[in-house]
Design a protein around this motif. Structure first.
Motif, mmCIF file in Angstrom:
data_model
loop_
_atom_site.group_PDB
_atom_site.id
_atom_site.type_symbol
_atom_site.label_atom_id
_atom_site.label_comp_id
_atom_site.label_asym_id
_atom_site.label_seq_id
_atom_site.Cartn_x
_atom_site.Cartn_y
_atom_site.Cartn_z
ATOM 1 N N GLY A 73 79.867 96.559 31.338
ATOM 2 C CA GLY A 73 78.698 95.902 30.801
ATOM 3 C C GLY A 73 77.461 96.610 31.308
ATOM 4 O O GLY A 73 77.540 97.512 32.156
ATOM 5 N N ASN A 74 76.302 96.227 30.824
ATOM 6 C CA ASN A 74 75.076 96.859 31.317
ATOM 7 C C ASN A 74 74.842 96.587 32.795
ATOM 8 O O ASN A 74 74.271 97.416 33.514
ATOM 9 N N HIS A 75 75.330 95.439 33.293
ATOM 10 C CA HIS A 75 75.093 95.111 34.705
ATOM 11 C C HIS A 75 76.090 95.765 35.655
ATOM 12 O O HIS A 75 75.889 95.708 36.875
ATOM 13 N N GLU A 76 77.141 96.398 35.135
ATOM 14 C CA GLU A 76 78.026 97.151 36.027
ATOM 15 C C GLU A 76 77.252 98.246 36.752
ATOM 16 O O GLU A 76 77.657 98.706 37.816
ATOM 17 N N PHE A 77 76.120 98.665 36.184
ATOM 18 C CA PHE A 77 75.353 99.779 36.740
ATOM 19 C C PHE A 77 74.195 99.318 37.616
ATOM 20 O O PHE A 77 73.347 100.126 38.009
ATOM 21 N N ASP A 78 74.126 98.031 37.949
ATOM 22 C CA ASP A 78 72.981 97.485 38.682
ATOM 23 C C ASP A 78 72.749 98.168 40.028
ATOM 24 O O ASP A 78 71.608 98.223 40.511
ATOM 25 N N ASN A 141 68.850 98.876 31.696
ATOM 26 C CA ASN A 141 69.109 98.909 33.131
ATOM 27 C C ASN A 141 68.565 100.207 33.719
ATOM 28 O O ASN A 141 69.136 101.279 33.498
ATOM 29 N N PRO A 142 67.461 100.162 34.477
ATOM 30 C CA PRO A 142 66.890 101.390 35.048
ATOM 31 C C PRO A 142 67.865 102.170 35.911
ATOM 32 O O PRO A 142 67.761 103.397 36.006
ATOM 33 N N MET A 143 68.846 101.485 36.530
ATOM 34 C CA MET A 143 69.814 102.167 37.383
ATOM 35 C C MET A 143 70.807 103.000 36.575
ATOM 36 O O MET A 143 71.555 103.799 37.138
ATOM 37 N N VAL A 403 48.209 92.548 34.619
ATOM 38 C CA VAL A 403 49.395 91.732 34.370
ATOM 39 C C VAL A 403 50.395 91.984 35.496
ATOM 40 O O VAL A 403 50.750 93.140 35.775
ATOM 41 N N ALA A 404 50.851 90.938 36.152
ATOM 42 C CA ALA A 404 51.890 91.038 37.172
ATOM 43 C C ALA A 404 53.223 90.704 36.521
ATOM 44 O O ALA A 404 53.393 89.623 35.961
ATOM 45 N N THR A 405 54.160 91.636 36.618
ATOM 46 C CA THR A 405 55.424 91.453 35.908
ATOM 47 C C THR A 405 56.533 92.242 36.595
ATOM 48 O O THR A 405 56.309 92.923 37.606
ATOM 49 N N SER A 406 57.713 92.174 36.032
ATOM 50 C CA SER A 406 58.869 92.902 36.562
ATOM 51 C C SER A 406 58.769 94.386 36.245
ATOM 52 O O SER A 406 58.386 94.771 35.140
ATOM 53 N N GLU A 407 59.131 95.226 37.200
ATOM 54 C CA GLU A 407 59.146 96.672 36.963
ATOM 55 C C GLU A 407 60.048 97.027 35.784
ATOM 56 O O GLU A 407 59.795 97.987 35.049
#
Length: 481
Positions: A73-78, A141-143, A403-407
């Motif tokens: 999944g995309n989160h396997e690369f977190d 996923n940036p990672m 704007v303060a937000t998630s990278e």
């Protein structure tokens, strides 16, 4: 008759060991000599345990459930490609992936045993499997930015042809998919028995052009039992985990890991439970979204706070004694809050993108953002931003706003595509650390105050504006997907 026991998007189920143990118990109950346990991604992350164990709790799960095949999944690369390669070496499951390429353009994880397809004999039948991942993963996923993800239809078709051309071709063909909305395109383009999917968190069980499409939902609330027949279309049944006998070995292993996190310090108390189901965070303005957006703005003294709804992970309501672990579980990503500088014209586009995302992992009516110190009026029928203010004043298209937000939102072109890396003007702490500090200093007592209004055709507020939060109801449904 071969059966498949399918899990997907189990994500932060591990943060409640009893919950994970019941999921494993249900899977073991459904397993048998005529069955194979398979997964379709987001088993490794996200979650509190994933963060502190770099995903190794997934190995505990694969061992407990005897998972034979898994895909990415995309989160396997977190935690990055390197950490994932180490996990592949530890896991007893074989990862099947047809469209993920490493930094050199070669099949990712080949040295660690990743294969593009696999054939297994189940109850006297040969079943062929192909694994495939959302090609937008390097944006989601940036990672995973150093990797590449090829066209899923072409990749799967190539592996199907290879299996069909073998001396002993499979009797059944199955795709383990983490494509989300792309499953329908896959079903229409290819001739396979079943697509066992994930990525989108809502359950699914239907046929498209003769192909069975199944998703069990998120956080291990259910698993799919799939039956493959020689003379008719396959069928699936979604089996809930709630009343399963817990797998004691997995529960004990996860409890030991949780005890070592050091995240049980209380940072605030909350009298009224704060719900964070998909229905709440994607339904319009909500308390948990307001809390996070307020914390982001406070941390960087910005004009506007912004969080994407998909970054708020679903789970049990947050209530009572709120610990560091509770807030990590809400945003379990080791990414900072950033300050972006945008023009008023860009800010209006960003606010409109809360309702008009380009993602294919959500439902059509999902709301995708939450704000602080801004008010938005969205015309749902016309799909247009009717009005927007900052600090009670109309947005000046030529002025500059912070704007303060998630990278993550500066990296991804899937959500809030107006926000780009060129807008970066500063950086604060890690997101969950910002929540810790804000909760400790300001407390947690968010209210619904009309920041987001959704209008229907008669200019009346749509029901989606203020989704009912049911504090006494625990739900596992729930993206960042």
């Amino acid at each position: 008759m071969p059966r498949l026991v399918h899990h997907s998007d189990v994500e932060n189920v591990f943060d409640t060991p009893e919950r994970a143990a019941r999921l494993a118990g249900r899977i073991r109950e459904l397993d048998g000599p005529d069955a194979l346990v398979v997964g379709s991604g987001d088993t490794t992350a996200p979650g509190v345990l994933s963060l502190v164990a770099s995903g190794r709790q997934a190995v505990d799960f694969h061992v407990a459930t005897d998972t034979a095949l898994e895909t990415f999944g995309n989160h396997e690369f977190d935690h990055g490609p390197g950490a994932l390669r180490e996990l592949l070496e530890r896991s007893p499951a074989t990862y099947v992936s047809a469209n993920v390429r490493d930094e050199d353009g070669e099949r990712f994880g080949a040295a660690e045993g990743v294969v593009p397809h696999a054939v297994r004999e189940i109850d006297g039948s040969r079943v062929g499997f192909v694994g495939v991942t959302d090609p937008a993963t390097d944006s989601l996923n940036p990672m995973a930015a150093s990797l590449s993800f090829s066209d899923p239809i072409a990749a799967v078709e190539a592996e199907l042809e290879a299996m069909r051309a073998a001396a002993d071709p499979p009797d059944h063909l199955v795709v383990l998919s983490h494509l989300g909305g792309g499953d329908d395109d896959l079903a229409r383009a290819l001739d396979v028995d079943a697509i066992l999917g994930g990525h989108v968190h809502s359950p699914r069980n239907e046929h498209v052009d003769g192909t069975l499409l199944v998703r069990p939902g998120v956080n291990g609330a259910a698993v799919a039992e799939v039956e493959l027949f020689a003379d008719r279309r396959p069928t699936a049944t979604l089996r809930e985990r709630s009343d399963a006998d817990p797998h004691s070995d997995l529960r004990n292993a996860l409890e030991r890991r949780m005890a070592n996190t050091g995240l049980d310090e209380t940072v605030a108390t909350l009298d009224e439970p704060m719900s964070r189901t998909d229905e709440v965070v994607h339904g319009g303005e909500c308390r948990v979204g307001n809390f996070v957006a307020d914390a982001f703005r406070w941390a960087l003294s910005a004009d506007v706070g912004l969080t994407n709804a998909g970054g708020l992970r679903s789970g049990d309501p947050i209530a009572g004694r709120v610990t560091r672990a509770d807030l990590v579980s809400l945003i379990p990503f080791e990414e900072p809050v950033v300050r972006a500088e945008v023009t008023g014209r860009e800010l209006r586009s960003i606010l409109a993108e809360m309702a008009a995302p380009t993602v294919d992992f959500g439902e059509d009516d999902w709301w995708h953002g939450h704000v602080s110190n801004a008010r938005v009026v969205w015309d749902a029928d016309a799909e247009t931003l009717r009005d927007a203010t900052v600090d009670g004043r109309a947005i000046d298209p030529e002025a500059t706003y912070t704007v303060a937000t998630s990278e993550y939102l500066l990296h991804s072109d899937q959500e809030f595509p107006t926000l780009r890396e060129r807008h970066r003007a500063g950086e604060g702490g890690i997101q969950y650390e910002v929540l810790w500090r804000y909760a400790a200093e300001r407390g947690i007592d968010p209210t619904i105050d009309g920041r987001i209004r959704v209008l229907n055709g008669s200019n009346e507020e749509a029901d989606a504006e203020r989704p009912a939060e049911e504090p006494s109801t625990v739900s596992d449904r729930g993206p960042r997907l």
